[in-house]
Design a protein around this motif. Structure first.
Motif, mmCIF file in Angstrom:
data_model
loop_
_atom_site.group_PDB
_atom_site.id
_atom_site.type_symbol
_atom_site.label_atom_id
_atom_site.label_comp_id
_atom_site.label_asym_id
_atom_site.label_seq_id
_atom_site.Cartn_x
_atom_site.Cartn_y
_atom_site.Cartn_z
ATOM 1 N N THR A 346 8.365 -0.109 -3.522
ATOM 2 C CA THR A 346 7.571 -1.338 -3.590
ATOM 3 C C THR A 346 6.661 -1.404 -2.368
ATOM 4 O OG1 THR A 346 9.229 -2.563 -4.813
ATOM 5 C CG2 THR A 346 7.648 -3.874 -3.578
ATOM 6 N N VAL A 347 5.390 -1.642 -2.615
ATOM 7 C CA VAL A 347 4.422 -1.821 -1.531
ATOM 8 C C VAL A 347 3.985 -3.280 -1.557
ATOM 9 C CG1 VAL A 347 2.177 -1.134 -0.617
ATOM 10 C CG2 VAL A 347 3.607 0.556 -1.781
ATOM 11 N N ASN A 348 3.996 -3.919 -0.407
ATOM 12 C CA ASN A 348 3.486 -5.287 -0.298
ATOM 13 C C ASN A 348 2.186 -5.282 0.484
ATOM 14 O OD1 ASN A 348 6.695 -5.879 -0.403
ATOM 15 N ND2 ASN A 348 5.497 -7.427 -1.452
ATOM 16 N N THR A 349 1.151 -5.814 -0.142
ATOM 17 C CA THR A 349 -0.151 -5.942 0.516
ATOM 18 C C THR A 349 -0.208 -7.278 1.252
ATOM 19 O OG1 THR A 349 -1.129 -7.092 -1.352
ATOM 20 C CG2 THR A 349 -1.232 -4.668 -1.387
ATOM 21 N N LEU A 350 -1.350 -7.569 1.873
ATOM 22 C CA LEU A 350 -1.567 -8.939 2.354
ATOM 23 C C LEU A 350 -1.550 -9.865 1.137
ATOM 24 C CD1 LEU A 350 -4.526 -8.409 4.884
ATOM 25 C CD2 LEU A 350 -2.086 -8.725 5.412
ATOM 26 N N PRO A 351 -1.140 -11.136 1.313
ATOM 27 C CA PRO A 351 -1.086 -12.043 0.168
ATOM 28 C C PRO A 351 -2.415 -12.081 -0.585
ATOM 29 C CG PRO A 351 -0.136 -13.075 2.107
ATOM 30 C CD PRO A 351 -0.721 -11.769 2.565
ATOM 31 N N GLY A 352 -2.312 -12.067 -1.909
ATOM 32 C CA GLY A 352 -3.511 -12.232 -2.730
ATOM 33 C C GLY A 352 -4.306 -10.964 -2.970
ATOM 34 N N LEU A 353 -3.782 -9.806 -2.581
ATOM 35 C CA LEU A 353 -4.596 -8.588 -2.721
ATOM 36 C C LEU A 353 -4.037 -7.557 -3.702
ATOM 37 C CD1 LEU A 353 -5.881 -7.735 0.880
ATOM 38 C CD2 LEU A 353 -7.033 -8.965 -0.976
ATOM 39 N N ALA A 354 -2.845 -7.773 -4.234
ATOM 40 C CA ALA A 354 -2.241 -6.713 -5.068
ATOM 41 C C ALA A 354 -3.115 -6.406 -6.287
ATOM 42 C CB ALA A 354 -0.835 -7.117 -5.494
ATOM 43 N N LYS A 355 -3.575 -7.434 -6.978
ATOM 44 C CA LYS A 355 -4.405 -7.204 -8.179
ATOM 45 C C LYS A 355 -5.676 -6.445 -7.804
ATOM 46 C CE LYS A 355 -3.361 -10.664 -11.680
ATOM 47 N NZ LYS A 355 -2.507 -11.701 -11.096
ATOM 48 N N ALA A 356 -6.294 -6.869 -6.694
ATOM 49 C CA ALA A 356 -7.541 -6.225 -6.261
ATOM 50 C C ALA A 356 -7.292 -4.759 -5.923
ATOM 51 C CB ALA A 356 -8.115 -6.966 -5.045
ATOM 52 N N VAL A 357 -6.173 -4.476 -5.270
ATOM 53 C CA VAL A 357 -5.868 -3.092 -4.891
ATOM 54 C C VAL A 357 -5.615 -2.240 -6.140
ATOM 55 C CG1 VAL A 357 -4.133 -1.624 -3.777
ATOM 56 C CG2 VAL A 357 -5.014 -3.631 -2.580
ATOM 57 N N THR A 404 -5.037 7.742 -1.966
ATOM 58 C CA THR A 404 -6.065 6.878 -2.569
ATOM 59 C C THR A 404 -5.615 5.418 -2.534
ATOM 60 O OG1 THR A 404 -6.614 8.724 -4.008
ATOM 61 C CG2 THR A 404 -7.486 6.564 -4.635
ATOM 62 N N LEU A 405 -4.345 5.205 -2.854
ATOM 63 C CA LEU A 405 -3.819 3.831 -2.795
ATOM 64 C C LEU A 405 -3.971 3.263 -1.385
ATOM 65 C CD1 LEU A 405 -2.056 1.387 -3.713
ATOM 66 C CD2 LEU A 405 -0.056 2.746 -3.049
ATOM 67 N N ALA A 406 -3.611 4.062 -0.392
ATOM 68 C CA ALA A 406 -3.697 3.583 0.993
ATOM 69 C C ALA A 406 -5.144 3.215 1.339
ATOM 70 C CB ALA A 406 -3.170 4.651 1.947
ATOM 71 N N LEU A 407 -6.077 4.035 0.882
ATOM 72 C CA LEU A 407 -7.491 3.735 1.129
ATOM 73 C C LEU A 407 -7.880 2.409 0.455
ATOM 74 C CD1 LEU A 407 -10.354 4.505 2.092
ATOM 75 C CD2 LEU A 407 -10.582 5.914 0.018
ATOM 76 N N CYS A 408 -7.391 2.213 -0.766
ATOM 77 C CA CYS A 408 -7.717 0.964 -1.486
ATOM 78 C C CYS A 408 -7.129 -0.253 -0.757
ATOM 79 C CB CYS A 408 -7.185 1.025 -2.920
ATOM 80 S SG CYS A 408 -7.980 2.319 -3.897
ATOM 81 N N ILE A 409 -5.920 -0.093 -0.199
ATOM 82 C CA ILE A 409 -5.319 -1.194 0.563
ATOM 83 C C ILE A 409 -6.150 -1.467 1.820
ATOM 84 C CG2 ILE A 409 -3.291 -1.899 1.909
ATOM 85 C CD1 ILE A 409 -1.566 -0.369 -0.122
ATOM 86 N N GLN A 410 -6.575 -0.392 2.474
ATOM 87 C CA GLN A 410 -7.418 -0.573 3.672
ATOM 88 C C GLN A 410 -8.712 -1.303 3.310
ATOM 89 O OE1 GLN A 410 -7.821 3.557 4.823
ATOM 90 N NE2 GLN A 410 -6.295 3.376 6.430
ATOM 91 N N LEU A 411 -9.329 -0.847 2.220
ATOM 92 C CA LEU A 411 -10.621 -1.429 1.849
ATOM 93 C C LEU A 411 -10.472 -2.906 1.447
ATOM 94 C CD1 LEU A 411 -13.634 -1.246 1.288
ATOM 95 C CD2 LEU A 411 -13.107 -0.230 -0.952
ATOM 96 N N ALA A 412 -9.504 -3.183 0.591
ATOM 97 C CA ALA A 412 -9.319 -4.573 0.146
ATOM 98 C C ALA A 412 -8.997 -5.480 1.342
ATOM 99 C CB ALA A 412 -8.206 -4.647 -0.901
ATOM 100 N N SER A 413 -8.176 -4.960 2.265
ATOM 101 C CA SER A 413 -7.788 -5.764 3.438
ATOM 102 C C SER A 413 -8.987 -5.982 4.350
ATOM 103 C CB SER A 413 -6.672 -5.068 4.213
ATOM 104 O OG SER A 413 -5.611 -4.738 3.360
ATOM 105 N N ALA A 414 -9.761 -4.913 4.579
ATOM 106 C CA ALA A 414 -10.934 -5.036 5.467
ATOM 107 C C ALA A 414 -11.938 -6.020 4.877
ATOM 108 C CB ALA A 414 -11.572 -3.658 5.669
ATOM 109 N N ARG A 415 -12.169 -5.911 3.574
ATOM 110 C CA ARG A 415 -13.103 -6.861 2.930
ATOM 111 C C ARG A 415 -12.619 -8.290 3.122
ATOM 112 N NH1 ARG A 415 -13.869 -4.186 -3.059
ATOM 113 N NH2 ARG A 415 -15.497 -2.674 -2.590
ATOM 114 N N ARG A 416 -11.312 -8.503 2.897
ATOM 115 C CA ARG A 416 -10.749 -9.850 3.009
ATOM 116 C C ARG A 416 -10.874 -10.385 4.436
ATOM 117 N NH1 ARG A 416 -6.605 -12.606 0.587
ATOM 118 N NH2 ARG A 416 -7.814 -12.119 -1.265
ATOM 119 N N LEU A 417 -10.490 -9.560 5.410
ATOM 120 C CA LEU A 417 -10.504 -10.036 6.794
ATOM 121 C C LEU A 417 -11.930 -10.198 7.304
ATOM 122 C CD1 LEU A 417 -7.472 -7.965 8.070
ATOM 123 C CD2 LEU A 417 -7.572 -10.437 7.817
ATOM 124 N N ARG A 418 -12.821 -9.323 6.823
ATOM 125 C CA ARG A 418 -14.231 -9.469 7.206
ATOM 126 C C ARG A 418 -14.766 -10.813 6.687
ATOM 127 N NH1 ARG A 418 -18.754 -5.841 4.324
ATOM 128 N NH2 ARG A 418 -17.786 -6.940 2.586
#
Ligand SMILES: Cc1ncc(COP(=O)(O)O)c(C=O)c1O
Length: 428
Positions: A346-357, A404-418
């Motif tokens: 199980t991988v947990n992203t930042l809240p609200g990002l699992a669908k986007a990832v 690829t998943l890790a990259l998607c998590i990085q991208l979704a998180s960076a977009r969100r925090l930006r």
């Protein structure tokens, strides 16, 4: 550096760099799939000797000709195999057809219509099922198909959070059952602690007629040996005077052939009698030929066989850990489990990002289990849970997919925090 310690400019630069890397990943035209917990082709091949294992000898140890009808409880040697898997005695086991999920359906159906550990649920009103989350989507589909409302409760590393489960059982008399995947749980990978098992075994004392559905699908699926120890829930239920409140399940689906294994149900004498009576309406008896060849093939060598599975499966989980730790460690944007067995991470992203990832990964050619599938009604309230099922893919595919998943998590998180940093700047 943690993403949340970067300022708006740094996050802008990071996001642009990640967008470029993501575009490159998309250009690679990947077609990878980590969606379902199926054994790999090399795993099922470990059981090819099932073909021909009987060599014309169709007599079970009790002299029964397995080619004929009958024997709803299963042949003795298959029940012994189920007993070994479930850690109980053969008299407490029924050996069945190829799917433990269908036995769970039988148990639910029996509880609903005939009664299991009490009057039929349909006479009680709108019963509810407690569903530890994250959990197994097919449990939820099964429960929903009976029109039974599901109440999620959280899990931690020791299993369901029992303070919450007990409070719920006390407050809600119609909460009449709970799903459990007690060892190498689907999908967190945790194994319930002894204290949790004891408390679950005692739930029948708090709520008469309560039924725990103990789906021990990964009972023997350790990565290291000796494997994780799971306490004996049935023995504790017997001690607590509520022997009829626990029904156990297991199967050889992830041991031999996923589509042609054998399933097991365990429980008290009353439980097995109630299940057998309902099963007798559906079938004259299970596939005892398959039971016999499984027993001949696996009895006395289960441990050796599971070590061979582990040798194929463990490297895939190690690859996930290695890739995630290298790509995401210390960034403060994801957590993930490190199971010691089973089929899932199980991988947990930042809240609200699992669908986007999951959507980003899909657009880059990596199919993941839909976000939300780990929760009743497909609703993960935090939208942060992603299930990885690496067994079916080849090792190099698992590595590429995880990268690829890790990259998607990085991208979704960076977009969100930006976006958050820019909004904060604009508000100043
Ligand atoms: C927790 C759990 N239970 C049951 C099953 C299915 O078992 P069976 O093949 O015996 O129906 C699975 C398959 O992924 C599972 O993860």
């Amino acid at each position: 550096m943690r993403y949340d310690e970067r300022d708006a400019d740094e996050l802008e630069g990071l996001t642009q760099e990640l967008e470029a890397r993501y575009a490159t990943a998309q250009g690679a035209n990947l077609a990878l799939d980590l969606t379902r917990g199926k054994p790999g082709a090399d795993q099922v091949a470990l059981s090819d000797a099932l073909d021909g294992a009987l060599a014309g000898d169709f007599l079970a140890s009790d002299g029964v000709d397995v080619r004929n009808y009958g024997g709803l409880r299963g042949i003795p040697e298959a029940r012994a195999l189920g007993a070994e898997l479930l850690g109980i005695s053969p008299e407490q086991v029924m050996a069945a057809g190829n799917s433990s999920l269908s036995m769970m359906h039988l148990a639910f159906d029996t509880a609903m219509n005939d009664g299991l550990n009490g009057p039929p649920w349909r006479e009680l009103g709108a019963v509810k099922a407690i569903c530890p989350v994250p959990g197994y989507d097919r449990h939820f589909t099964l429960t929903e198909s009976f029109g039974v409302e599901m109440i999620p409760v959280p899990m931690d590393a020791a299993g369901p959070v029992m303070d919450e489960v007990e409070a719920l059982v006390d407050a809600e008399p119609l909460a009449k059952c709970m799903w459990c995947v007690p060892k190498h749980s689907n999908p967190s990978g945790c194994t319930y602690s002894d204290a949790t098992v004891r408390r679950i075994a005692a739930l029948g004392q708090r709520s008469p007629g309560f039924v725990t559905l103990w789906d021990n699908a990964y009972a023997a699926h350790d990565f290291h040996f000796p494997g994780a120890e799971l306490d004996d829930v049935l023995a504790h239920a017997v001690e607590a005077g509520v022997a009829d409140s626990v029904v156990l399940f297991a199967s050889t689906s992830k041991i031999s052939f996923a589509g042609a294994g054998i399933a097991f149900v365990g429980g008290s004498a009353n439980t097995l009698a109630a299940l057998e009576a309902r099963l007798a309406v559906m079938t004259v008896g299970p596939d005892k030929v398959n039971q016999l060849r499984h027993a001949r093939f696996l009895n006395g060598r289960l441990d050796e066989h599971m070590r061979a599975h582990a040798a194929l499966v463990r490297p895939k989980f190690e690859a996930i850990e290695r890739v995630l730790a290298a790509a995401l460690g210390g960034l403060g944007i994801a957590r993930w489990t490190q199971p010691s067995g089973g089929y899932f991470v199980t991988v947990n992203t930042l809240p609200g990002l699992a669908k986007a990832v999951v959507a980003l990964a899909g657009d880059a050619g990596v199919r993941l289990t839909p976000a939300g599938a780990t929760h009743p009604y497909g609703q993960d309230p935090n939208d942060d849970t992603i299930r990885l099922a690496p067994t079916f893919a080849a090792l190099d595919e698992v590595e590429t997919a995880t990268r690829t998943l890790a990259l998607c998590i990085q991208l979704a998180s960076a977009r969100r925090l930006r976006a958050a940093a820019q909004a904060a700047q604009a508000a100043q």
